[in-house]
Design an enzyme around this catalytic site. Structure first.
Site, PDB file in Angstrom:
ATOM      1  N   TYR A 362     -48.995  23.023 -30.418  1.00  0.00           N
ATOM      2  CA  TYR A 362     -49.246  23.738 -31.688  1.00  0.00           C
ATOM      3  C   TYR A 362     -48.408  23.202 -32.855  1.00  0.00           C
ATOM      4  CZ  TYR A 362     -45.764  27.453 -30.194  1.00  0.00           C
ATOM      5  OH  TYR A 362     -44.693  28.184 -29.765  1.00  0.00           O
ATOM      6  N   GLU A 363     -48.853  23.598 -34.054  1.00  0.00           N
ATOM      7  CA  GLU A 363     -48.306  23.090 -35.323  1.00  0.00           C
ATOM      8  C   GLU A 363     -48.331  21.557 -35.369  1.00  0.00           C
ATOM      9  OE1 GLU A 363     -45.320  25.298 -37.244  1.00  0.00           O
ATOM     10  OE2 GLU A 363     -45.874  27.157 -36.242  1.00  0.00           O
ATOM     11  N   GLY A 364     -49.403  21.020 -34.803  1.00  0.00           N
ATOM     12  CA  GLY A 364     -49.606  19.572 -34.765  1.00  0.00           C
ATOM     13  C   GLY A 364     -49.207  19.025 -33.407  1.00  0.00           C
TER      14      GLY A 364
END
Ligand code: CAA
Length: 380
Positions: A362-364
């Site tokens: 997550y978050e890239g």
């Protein structure tokens, strides 16, 4: 360079450590097992100032720096990464975004409640067909003069079923690509806004992850964040800060697993001695320690960049890429050191191993961090 923490930072770290050990630890296995969102703990974290760590006190925040934020994130994540992701999203994606890009009215209306933990925030960027490729937003917001009409689906939204206020990224002008994207504030309970079923996840099971559906949702124009067309850069800037939070979360997961492994290896005996006396185990501990130290320096560097007003797009991506790998490697080894007990819930390390995986996603994803880093170094 000063590698020592200030007196104030040590106090903040100790307060978070004490909260994690005394309040988060007792119920963490049950919350993971039952996928229980910790409403009561969010309230307590709000009272301690953990929900608005970097927010200006005039909006109800704690007014602390990013170093304090990562210290708190590390301590919470050593025990409960489900609780810490609620803190991370609320702080670095929602509060930061509103404080830095929102209007004064938006700050008074929402930030004051988010910073104290009265409200929980969610950040809605990912879609079924726009995860890593965030510019390909399918959710649309059509400009109708004094309001927008929002349609589309968002998924894997942290705190999605529990949040009070949602930052939703949507396409307002497809022809303009990333310049035709905006960010909107959507309140829970708005007509046409439906919360889908909760995801049954591998890790961070105490956090609340949902698909969200927007069917002709009317969003007043004053709920757009920032100037028209600024939504993609808003998302990228907030995510750069978010990646510092997730890097700190990964660091905490690794440090937690390492501490459990050290303790266990000093107690467990095999072949006539504590297993830490066997080089096979001692070398694993040495690797874990060295990698965690390196991760911590990268996390601190990214936090310091942000506090100094330097560009932190690259350092946050580096910190997240490296710390999330260390979290994964360390937790796998911690399970190995625990042997059969590592496979059992009461020893905690299997949960940390499951929780570690999401920090690479997550978050890239790690692959996206490599895109950000490689583009940045090639611009030098
Ligand atoms: N700051 C400011 N502007 C930025 C920026 C940044 N950090 N990054 C990109 N931009 C600008 C670019 O300069 C460009 O502007 P111009 O057109 O004016 O030149 C524009 O934005 C488009 O950028 P790119 O051409 O680089 O866009 P791209 O399509 O190649 O994608 C990407 C870039 C880095 C891959 C991006 O899509 C990305 O970060 N993807 C990953 C998304 C992500 O992290 N999702 C996580 C979901 S949220 C979540 O997980 C929260 C949770 O609940 C835990």
């Amino acid at each position: 360079m000063d590698f020592n923490l200030s007196e104030e930072h040590m106090l903040i770290r100790d307060a978070a450590r004490d909260f994690a050990q005394t309040v988060l630890l007792p119920g963490v296995i049950e919350r993971d097992d039952k996928q229980h969102f910790p409403d009561e703990l969010v309230k307590q974290m709000g009272e301690l100032g953990f929900m608005g760590i970097m927010v200006d006190p005039k909006y109800g925040g704690s007014g602390m720096d990013t170093i304090s934020y990562v210290l708190i994130m590390e301590e919470l994540s050593k025990i409960d990464a489900s609780a810490s992701v609620i803190v991370s999203v609320n702080n670095s994606l929602v509060c930061y975004g509103l404080e830095n890009y929102g209007s004064e009215d938006q700050k008074q209306k929402y930030l004051t409640k988010l910073a104290t933990g009265e409200f929980v925030g969610a950040f809605c960027l990912s879609e079924p067909e726009a995860g890593s490729d965030a510019t390909s937003q399918k959710t649309t917001a059509i400009d109708k003069g004094d309001h927008y009409v929002l349609n589309g689906t968002k998924n894997w939204i942290t705190s999605g079923g529990r949040a009070d206020i949602y930052i939703v990224i949507a396409q307002t002008d497809r022809d303009k690509g990333s310049h035709g994207i905006n960010a909107f504030l959507v309140e829970r309970g708005t007509e046409g806004f439906h919360i889908g079923p909760k995801e049954d996840k591998l890790g961070i099971r105490g956090s609340d992850t949902h698909t969200l559906q927007f069917n002709d949702v009317i969003v007043p124009k004053e709920n757009r964040i920032g100037p028209n067309g600024s939504g993609f850069r808003f998302a990228m800037k907030t995510l750069s800060g978010g990646r510092i939070g997730i890097a700190a979360q990964a660091l905490g997961i690794a440090q937690g697993a390492y501490e459990f492994a050290i303790k266990y290896s000093k107690e467990r005996k095999a072949f006539g001695t504590e297993i830490c006396n066997h080089q096979a185990i001692a070398f694993k501990l040495a690797d874990m320690y060295s990698e965690i130290e390196a991760a911590r320096l990268l996390v601190m560097k990214a936090a310091k960049d942000k506090d100094l007003g330097n560009n932190y797009d690259r350092s946050s991506a580096v910190a997240k890429l490296y710390a999330s790998k260390v979290a994964m490697d360390t937790t796998v080894e911690a399970v190995q050191i625990h042997g059969g007990n590592g496979f059992v819930k009461e020893y905690h390390v299997e949960r940390l191993m499951r929780d570690a995986k999401i920090t690479q996603i997550y978050e890239g994803t790690s692959e996206i961090q490599k895109i950000v880093i490689s583009r940045s170094i090639l611009r030098d």
